[in-house]
Design a protein around this motif. Structure first.
Motif, PDB file in Angstrom:
ATOM      1  N   ARG A  19      -9.415   8.412  -0.197  1.00  0.00           N
ATOM      2  CA  ARG A  19      -8.625   9.630  -0.254  1.00  0.00           C
ATOM      3  C   ARG A  19      -8.007   9.884   1.115  1.00  0.00           C
ATOM      4  NH1 ARG A  19      -9.535  13.528  -4.569  1.00  0.00           N
ATOM      5  NH2 ARG A  19      -7.931  14.734  -3.474  1.00  0.00           N
ATOM      6  N   ALA A  20      -6.834  10.521   1.115  1.00  0.00           N
ATOM      7  CA  ALA A  20      -6.187  10.960   2.352  1.00  0.00           C
ATOM      8  C   ALA A  20      -5.694  12.381   2.109  1.00  0.00           C
ATOM      9  CB  ALA A  20      -5.035  10.031   2.722  1.00  0.00           C
ATOM     10  N   GLY A  21      -6.605  13.335   2.246  1.00  0.00           N
ATOM     11  CA  GLY A  21      -6.278  14.714   1.927  1.00  0.00           C
ATOM     12  C   GLY A  21      -6.066  14.854   0.429  1.00  0.00           C
ATOM     13  N   GLU A  22      -4.895  15.356   0.052  1.00  0.00           N
ATOM     14  CA  GLU A  22      -4.593  15.532  -1.382  1.00  0.00           C
ATOM     15  C   GLU A  22      -4.113  14.238  -2.031  1.00  0.00           C
ATOM     16  OE1 GLU A  22      -0.887  17.803  -2.117  1.00  0.00           O
ATOM     17  OE2 GLU A  22      -0.629  17.770   0.071  1.00  0.00           O
ATOM     18  N   PHE A  23      -3.910  13.193  -1.248  1.00  0.00           N
ATOM     19  CA  PHE A  23      -3.370  11.941  -1.759  1.00  0.00           C
ATOM     20  C   PHE A  23      -4.447  10.870  -1.896  1.00  0.00           C
ATOM     21  CE2 PHE A  23       0.153  13.896   0.719  1.00  0.00           C
ATOM     22  CZ  PHE A  23       0.973  14.203  -0.352  1.00  0.00           C
ATOM     23  N   PHE A  24      -4.103   9.846  -2.692  1.00  0.00           N
ATOM     24  CA  PHE A  24      -4.934   8.658  -2.849  1.00  0.00           C
ATOM     25  C   PHE A  24      -4.196   7.470  -2.256  1.00  0.00           C
ATOM     26  CE2 PHE A  24      -6.411  11.518  -6.078  1.00  0.00           C
ATOM     27  CZ  PHE A  24      -7.765  11.259  -6.238  1.00  0.00           C
ATOM     28  N   THR A  25      -4.935   6.573  -1.633  1.00  0.00           N
ATOM     29  CA  THR A  25      -4.383   5.295  -1.218  1.00  0.00           C
ATOM     30  C   THR A  25      -4.450   4.349  -2.410  1.00  0.00           C
ATOM     31  OG1 THR A  25      -5.260   5.663   1.000  1.00  0.00           O
ATOM     32  CG2 THR A  25      -4.520   3.441   0.472  1.00  0.00           C
ATOM     33  N   LEU A  26      -3.317   3.733  -2.744  1.00  0.00           N
ATOM     34  CA  LEU A  26      -3.282   2.775  -3.846  1.00  0.00           C
ATOM     35  C   LEU A  26      -2.827   1.422  -3.306  1.00  0.00           C
ATOM     36  CD1 LEU A  26      -1.577   4.891  -6.681  1.00  0.00           C
ATOM     37  CD2 LEU A  26      -4.031   4.594  -6.217  1.00  0.00           C
ATOM     38  N   HIS A  27      -3.555   0.376  -3.680  1.00  0.00           N
ATOM     39  CA  HIS A  27      -3.241  -0.984  -3.234  1.00  0.00           C
ATOM     40  C   HIS A  27      -2.593  -1.756  -4.385  1.00  0.00           C
ATOM     41  CE1 HIS A  27      -5.495  -0.326   0.457  1.00  0.00           C
ATOM     42  NE2 HIS A  27      -6.471   0.195  -0.284  1.00  0.00           N
ATOM     43  N   PHE A  28      -1.392  -2.248  -4.144  1.00  0.00           N
ATOM     44  CA  PHE A  28      -0.621  -2.983  -5.151  1.00  0.00           C
ATOM     45  C   PHE A  28      -0.940  -4.472  -5.070  1.00  0.00           C
ATOM     46  CE2 PHE A  28       1.325   0.967  -5.454  1.00  0.00           C
ATOM     47  CZ  PHE A  28       2.435   1.005  -6.291  1.00  0.00           C
ATOM     48  N   GLU A  29      -0.734  -5.168  -6.187  1.00  0.00           N
ATOM     49  CA  GLU A  29      -0.980  -6.613  -6.234  1.00  0.00           C
ATOM     50  C   GLU A  29       0.214  -7.420  -5.757  1.00  0.00           C
ATOM     51  OE1 GLU A  29      -1.889  -6.995 -10.380  1.00  0.00           O
ATOM     52  OE2 GLU A  29      -4.053  -6.863 -10.022  1.00  0.00           O
TER      53      GLU A  29
ATOM     54  N   THR B 268       0.824  -1.209   0.000  1.00  0.00           N
ATOM     55  CA  THR B 268       0.000   0.000   0.000  1.00  0.00           C
ATOM     56  C   THR B 268       0.855   1.256   0.000  1.00  0.00           C
ATOM     57  OG1 THR B 268      -1.537  -1.245   1.411  1.00  0.00           O
ATOM     58  CG2 THR B 268      -1.991   1.100   1.090  1.00  0.00           C
ATOM     59  N   VAL B 269       0.445   2.259  -0.803  1.00  0.00           N
ATOM     60  CA  VAL B 269       1.147   3.539  -0.836  1.00  0.00           C
ATOM     61  C   VAL B 269       0.133   4.677  -0.781  1.00  0.00           C
ATOM     62  CG1 VAL B 269       2.976   2.536  -2.276  1.00  0.00           C
ATOM     63  CG2 VAL B 269       1.136   3.873  -3.364  1.00  0.00           C
ATOM     64  N   LEU B 270       0.634   5.858  -0.400  1.00  0.00           N
ATOM     65  CA  LEU B 270      -0.068   7.111  -0.637  1.00  0.00           C
ATOM     66  C   LEU B 270       0.547   7.732  -1.878  1.00  0.00           C
ATOM     67  CD1 LEU B 270      -0.411   8.903   2.827  1.00  0.00           C
ATOM     68  CD2 LEU B 270      -2.228   7.831   1.484  1.00  0.00           C
ATOM     69  N   ALA B 271      -0.272   8.299  -2.753  1.00  0.00           N
ATOM     70  CA  ALA B 271       0.257   8.822  -4.008  1.00  0.00           C
ATOM     71  C   ALA B 271      -0.535  10.031  -4.476  1.00  0.00           C
ATOM     72  CB  ALA B 271       0.236   7.736  -5.085  1.00  0.00           C
ATOM     73  N   GLN B 272       0.153  10.902  -5.198  1.00  0.00           N
ATOM     74  CA  GLN B 272      -0.527  11.929  -5.971  1.00  0.00           C
ATOM     75  C   GLN B 272      -1.003  11.280  -7.274  1.00  0.00           C
ATOM     76  OE1 GLN B 272       2.093  15.232  -6.698  1.00  0.00           O
ATOM     77  NE2 GLN B 272       2.670  15.454  -4.549  1.00  0.00           N
TER      78      GLN B 272
END
Length: 340
Positions: A119-129, A89-93
């Protein structure tokens, strides 16, 4: 009381270094001690330090954190990983014509899919495989700063990392450390100058401008840091001998000062949103090696707090007049704290 406009200055575009020098330690060094300015070469740093002085370096490693991809709808997307939360998992623009929604899938680098979370403020949570670090290293692109006008090539992939980088997690390099090569580190060791390390994972927020004139209203971006026991012991030993604690870069300084808010440096890991402006009392760091920073940036405020507002203004005017190279691939400064 200072305001944002107090940290502005005019910088000719040609002073912004677009490429690194062929040799890391071949850059110039502006030494500022009080109001005294001395022009040196970076390799002269050995002569400006004494046996027993301690250099504290940030051993973060820059991720290949930039991706281009497509949404399920076919829309183009640019992703910049801001922070790794865990190995999946990452936070990303995420830049797209229309913001993705939770549950949407994005194909990155035509190689793998990620699923959009909350969403986490200006960022998105992205889940990797799969494993985040493996996928980023295999398919990502090195994210050079926005003022560098070329895409990263193989030379950048080597030179936009410090020679002592170790802990992956940053999206920008701790650039003061880029001036050190192994022969220079060997010379420092031979003189009896000590080395210690902290980790602070530099976020993309380091390039974000301050948007409010009233600095008390600025919300500082947060970054994760850790201070190991060996570094605390090294700092205590240097201070016991009356030697300097020299932060290599503002990231090392922010980590050290963040962990010193009780008045004494503490072991541990935490998030820091420490915003250093003139009037701040430095608790651990007595000297600072740093590059030249952007107008109106939090880092301009930090160095002004460290070496003195008027002294920094004078030094920057000198650097511009004498054609120093600015920003990440530019030249360096050696500062002594005004309260020393």
């Amino acid at each position: 009381m200072y305001s944002l406009s107090d940290f502005d200055f005019d910088l000719p575009p040609e002073r912004i270094a677009q490429h690194p020098l062929p040799d890391r330690s071949a850059s110039r060094l502006l030494q500022l001690d009080g109001d005294q300015i001395t022009d040196r070469h970076f390799a002269d740093i050995v002569d400006q330090l004494q046996p027993g002085d301690l250099l504290v370096m940030n051993n973060t490693r820059v991720l290949k954190a930039r991706f281009f991809g497509v949404k399920e709808t076919g829309g183009q997307v640019e992703v910049l990983v801001e922070r790794v939360l865990d190995n999946r998992t990452v936070l990303a623009q995420v830049r797209a014509s229309k913001s993705p929604k939770p549950g949407n899938r994005i194909r990155l680098a035509d190689a793998f899919d990620v699923t959009v979370g909350e969403r986490a403020g200006e960022f998105f949570t992205l889940h990797f495989e799969g494993d985040v670090f493996e996928l980023i290293e295999a398919h990502g692109r090195l994210p050079l700063p926005p003022y560098i006008e070329h895409n990263a090539d193989e030379f950048d992939e080597q030179r936009y990392q410090t020679v002592y980088s170790k802990e992956p997690g940053a999206v920008a390099a701790p650039t003061a450390g880029l001036h050190f090569d192994q022969p220079l580190l060997d010379r420092l060791a031979e003189k009896g100058i000590k080395l210690a390390y902290v980790t602070l994972h530099v976020g993309a927020g380091t390039f974000q401008p301050v948007r409010v004139e009233d600095l008390s209203a600025h919300q500082m971006h947060s970054e994760w840091y850790t201070i190991p026991q060996e570094t605390v012991d090294a700092v205590r030993a240097a201070k016991a001998l009356g030697r300097d604690v020299v932060a290599v870069g503002t990231t090392s300084l922010r980590a050290l000062e963040s962990a010193s808010q009780s008045g004494e440096l503490k072991v541990g890991s935490d998030d820091t949103a420490l915003f250093i402006t003139p009037g701040y009392t430095f608790k651990t760091v007595t000297r600072l090696i740093t590059n030249f920073h952007l107008p109106k940036s939090t880092l301009m405020m930090l160095v002004s707090a460290f070496a003195g507002y008027h002294e920094i203004r004078k030094a920057y005017a000198h650097a511009i007049a004498n054609e120093y190279r600015f920003f990440s691939y530019g030249d360096a400064m050696l500062l002594t704290t005004a309260s020393r």
